[in-house]
Design a protein around this motif. Sequence first.
Motif, short mmCIF file in Angstrom:
data_model
loop_
_atom_site.label_atom_id
_atom_site.label_comp_id
_atom_site.label_asym_id
_atom_site.label_seq_id
_atom_site.Cartn_x
_atom_site.Cartn_y
_atom_site.Cartn_z
N GLY A 137 0.63 -1.60 0.20
CA GLY A 137 0.07 -0.45 0.60
C GLY A 137 0.73 1.58 0.42
O GLY A 137 0.25 1.96 0.41
N LEU A 138 2.24 1.16 -0.35
CA LEU A 138 2.90 2.39 0.09
C LEU A 138 2.54 3.32 -1.30
O LEU A 138 2.60 4.39 -1.12
CB LEU A 138 4.52 1.96 -0.40
CG LEU A 138 5.14 2.89 -0.15
CD1 LEU A 138 5.17 3.93 1.31
CD2 LEU A 138 6.86 2.72 -1.12
N LEU A 139 1.94 2.83 -2.01
CA LEU A 139 1.92 3.58 -3.76
C LEU A 139 0.97 4.43 -3.36
O LEU A 139 0.69 5.99 -3.35
CB LEU A 139 1.80 3.32 -4.76
CG LEU A 139 2.00 3.44 -5.65
CD1 LEU A 139 2.78 4.86 -7.05
CD2 LEU A 139 1.31 2.56 -7.13
N TYR A 140 -0.16 4.08 -2.71
CA TYR A 140 -1.30 4.43 -2.39
C TYR A 140 -1.56 5.37 -1.03
O TYR A 140 -1.61 6.71 -1.31
CB TYR A 140 -2.49 3.75 -2.05
CG TYR A 140 -3.94 3.82 -1.22
CD1 TYR A 140 -4.71 4.05 -2.02
CD2 TYR A 140 -3.81 4.05 0.45
CE1 TYR A 140 -5.41 5.14 -1.26
CE2 TYR A 140 -4.76 4.06 1.52
CZ TYR A 140 -6.09 5.10 0.67
OH TYR A 140 -7.19 5.89 1.06
N ASP A 141 -0.58 5.40 -0.49
CA ASP A 141 -0.23 6.12 1.12
C ASP A 141 0.80 7.83 -0.11
O ASP A 141 0.24 8.42 0.59
CB ASP A 141 0.79 6.08 2.04
CG ASP A 141 0.13 5.06 2.72
OD1 ASP A 141 -0.71 5.14 3.29
OD2 ASP A 141 0.93 4.08 3.16
N VAL B 162 5.37 7.46 4.37
CA VAL B 162 5.77 6.26 4.16
C VAL B 162 5.91 6.31 5.72
O VAL B 162 6.17 4.48 5.84
CB VAL B 162 7.71 6.63 4.14
CG1 VAL B 162 8.67 5.38 4.65
CG2 VAL B 162 7.40 7.31 2.42
N SER B 163 6.76 6.78 7.07
CA SER B 163 6.44 6.00 7.83
C SER B 163 5.10 5.40 8.78
O SER B 163 5.13 4.40 9.45
CB SER B 163 6.39 7.43 8.87
OG SER B 163 7.56 8.43 9.15
N ARG B 164 4.07 5.44 8.42
CA ARG B 164 2.78 5.83 8.62
C ARG B 164 2.76 3.95 8.07
O ARG B 164 2.36 2.89 8.39
CB ARG B 164 1.34 6.51 8.27
CG ARG B 164 1.09 7.60 9.04
CD ARG B 164 -0.28 7.85 8.69
NE ARG B 164 -0.27 8.39 7.15
CZ ARG B 164 0.20 9.41 6.61
NH1 ARG B 164 0.71 10.64 7.19
NH2 ARG B 164 -0.01 9.73 5.51
N ALA B 165 3.37 3.78 6.55
CA ALA B 165 3.14 2.13 5.71
C ALA B 165 3.90 1.80 6.62
O ALA B 165 3.86 0.89 6.40
CB ALA B 165 2.99 2.84 4.67
N GLU C 261 4.36 1.50 9.60
CA GLU C 261 4.17 1.37 11.23
C GLU C 261 2.97 0.53 10.46
O GLU C 261 2.88 -0.23 11.79
CB GLU C 261 3.61 2.21 11.94
CG GLU C 261 2.76 2.47 13.14
CD GLU C 261 3.15 3.82 13.75
OE1 GLU C 261 1.80 3.14 15.51
OE2 GLU C 261 3.36 5.01 13.14
N ARG C 262 2.06 0.39 9.97
CA ARG C 262 1.29 -0.14 9.01
C ARG C 262 1.90 -1.82 8.90
O ARG C 262 0.86 -2.42 9.69
CB ARG C 262 0.16 0.61 8.64
CG ARG C 262 -0.80 -0.59 7.97
CD ARG C 262 -1.68 0.37 6.76
NE ARG C 262 -0.50 -0.13 5.52
CZ ARG C 262 -0.70 0.75 4.96
NH1 ARG C 262 -1.74 2.04 5.03
NH2 ARG C 262 -0.02 1.07 3.87
N ALA C 263 2.68 -1.94 8.08
CA ALA C 263 3.40 -2.98 8.22
C ALA C 263 3.93 -3.49 8.89
O ALA C 263 4.61 -4.90 8.30
CB ALA C 263 3.95 -2.34 6.13
N GLY C 264 4.47 -3.48 9.70
CA GLY C 264 5.22 -3.91 10.50
C GLY C 264 6.42 -3.48 10.90
O GLY C 264 7.73 -4.54 11.31
N ALA C 265 7.34 -2.73 10.17
CA ALA C 265 8.78 -2.79 9.80
C ALA C 265 9.10 -2.17 10.63
O ALA C 265 8.58 -1.37 11.62
CB ALA C 265 8.40 -2.35 8.68
#
Length: 930
Positions: A862-866, A921-924, A926-930
């Motif tokens: 979902g990075l491109l969406y964000d 990028v940071s939100r993505a 955090e959401r992805a568990g990275a």
Amino acid sequence: MPAPAFTTSDLPAATDAVLISTLEEIFADSAVLRELDAAIAGSGASDGMATRRETVRILAEARDRGRAAIRRGFDADPTRARRVTHSYAHLTDRLVQCAWLVATRVLHPCPNPTESEHFAVIGVGGYGRGEMAPHSDVDLLFLTPYKVTPSIESVVESMLYMLWDLKLKVGHSTRTVKECIRLGAEDYTIRTALLERRLICGENGLADRLAQRLWDDLFLKTVPDFIDAKLRERSERHRKQGGQRYILEPNVKEAKGGLRDLQTLYWIAKYRYRVKDPAALLKMGVFTHEEFKAFEGAERFLWCVRCHLHLITGRASDMLTFDMQDEVASAMGYRDHAGRRAVEHFMQDYFRHATRVGELTRILLVALEADNIKQEPALIGLFKRRRRVKAPYIERQGRLDVDDEAAFLGTPLNMLGIFEEALRTGLLLHPHAMRLIAANRHLIDRNLRETPEAARLFLGLLLKHGNPERALRRMNELEVLSAFIPEFAPVMAMMQFNMYHSYTVDEHTIQVISNLAQIERGELIEQLPLASSILKAGVNRRVLYVAMLLHDIGKGRPEEHSVLGARIARVVAPRLGLKPKDAEIVEWLVRHHLLMSDMAQKRDIADPRTIRDFAKAVKTRERLDLLTVLTVCDIRGVGPGVWNNWKAQMLRALHRATAAALENGLEDVNRETREKKAKKLFREALPDWSESALRAELGRHYGPYWQGIPTAAQVRFAEMLRDLPDGEVRLDLEADEDRDATRALMACHDHPGIFSRLAGALSLAGANIVDARTYTSKDGFATSAFWLQDAEGRPFEPSRLPRLRDMIEKILRGQVATRRALEGKEIKKRERKFTVPTNISFDNEGSDIYTIIEVDTRDRPGLLYDLTQVLAQSNIYISQAVIATYGAQVVDSFYVKDMFGLKLLSKAKQDTLAEKLREAVSRAAERAGA
């Protein structure tokens, strides 16, 4: 009658191996036996269940104390693998022996056993060898003289229940000596397990009888048979593990160069020479002192890795996955230094040991051939005529060897010449020759490196025989390559900790050169028509081969590797005998070896400015052709599956457009010319349309639309836009075979954020977007073209397209909330250790009418969406998104304008937007568990 008290004399003598902690800390014999006495007395010897329960409780506590002591010792000295494996074996010995004492003396006493009631408990396999990782299996053979008696059966059953209750993974069999011989003859796995056996407790004479019968009746009669079976098993194991020593996530036990290869080597040696430990091979002259040190070093390192893996995962795990590599490196004391991560230093050591394991195996196999135990190999190219071997060489056992050592060593050029002779004759090097080379690498000194004849010989290896990778790989393994080109030494076995590169830097370099040789041999004409035609037309082969050899030589240092590599090439190329003009081209190719790949994958090659800038950089058709071949071979050499039709099509298009620009002049490369040509092709594609309909369609779109997408997509959009009602999204999914992707066309009425919604829908549907273009027509329609691939980097199968379409339509109708649905999309645990710094740049020079925003970061669902959500909310119009993925790294390039149709020239606006993109990028992450 009370059970007899246990004393330490009831236990077999403790191991004499050096342990990681004291014997008392690992298993306190006296204390544990006293506890067992007291517990049995308290529960009553007649109560079998209570006795067994108390025995398990006491032994479980002893097991935990012992494991904790071993763990403490290993933490304090994290590379003492041999001591650790012996410690776990000793702890297991004591647990089995105590279970045997309780079973034979308390639960099922037999004061006056008959001969048939004597039995032995024998450890087999790895446990029999006395080597155990923290969670290794415990393989036990209950050996009886004759058929199993009821009393033995009862003892075995009670022992097994206690050991299972102790959570030991016990593999077991109950057999007579005769059955062991028969089953060992039928099954190689059983035979191998019996080869490594050790009396744990019980009847010593019975164990001795088994040993004698095994050697007399089985082992001595079947040596060639056993060796061939083990080598076939090894080849099949390598095949299943991918066949490569430099595999990205190796299995430390089963992979090529892993522990099982070392064990196979030992099994064969033990079976043939009846040695009790590998050290005997040194005394017998099979290994030299240096080779035996390498054996010990590899064994110690691999066991160390395996033990740490078991302790970190808490189970019998042998896969050195990405996440485990990082943790094992830390546990073994590796640290970041010299511009490289600790895990990269660790994996470089791993691959160096794996290479040495391969060398040691070859040495042993040739010793066996000399004994006429193993069949000699056929000549490479079986049906080719043998070429006569030149002095000072000789063909020995089907391999190239040195006949006269004094003559060979008297001419240092022979250190290179032997590889040329091997290629000329098609013979493999004999291990004796390899030993001689390894022991005399000092002959490759500065004088030799600067000798024109040495340079000529080396270039001949690359250019003359059609298979340079064979010589280079052997030279690399014997460290001759790094001796002749010292600048190559730092990249030997250098692992790049990312998901993009499948090989170490040195192996990647050899793969790249192998690709070039394959193209030259005409083997890849169908797969690589452009590179094949360039080579057929003729290029400077010396320049191309040397550039490929040096293109990554600057890796692993803090400085940008292409810049450092170019400086190194400036020194090395002349030393290899290249003329100043050729050396200059090599330096340019090394400096810019990523340029064409970056242009094709990160920029819009339909934009005339991209072509003009690239043409200005390459300057000549010669450089363009050389760079094209280098780029193709480089990408193909990254790893299996990296090269695909998408990359091939992009590179062909970039080469074609740039070649035309260099030939016809850069002024001919402009938007007006492209638009005019595109409209002409569109007219020709729709001969049945009326003139008025054609004019209406041609007039509704702005210039970038005609310049940016293929004619086939424009024709389909024209059909989709006919009578399109407000609120409807028309979707067309079709395989684009030329690009190795699925093409998704979407047409709807334009409104803010539509591109972001479409990108989110595709992400949720499980599609990877590799290219995306969106255009707004003059009458308010949005036309968006996406090229998609599945999780394996391939087009979607036709059978999956209806489901993909249904998912996209549901999301676009609002039946699925995009942001909420993306919450469940996480990065796989094994991939979370990959970190990629986020870099955001604004380029106002790369396009005449757009600002190019490049976001280089860790790829996430979902990075491109964000990112597109941020751009939409900031009133930024996106014309195109070009997505380049390199394993865990992604580079998203957006061609954008502001709400007034202008470039983003204000530094303040750029900084504000960059900060918002970083937050996305940071939100993505955090959401992805990275």
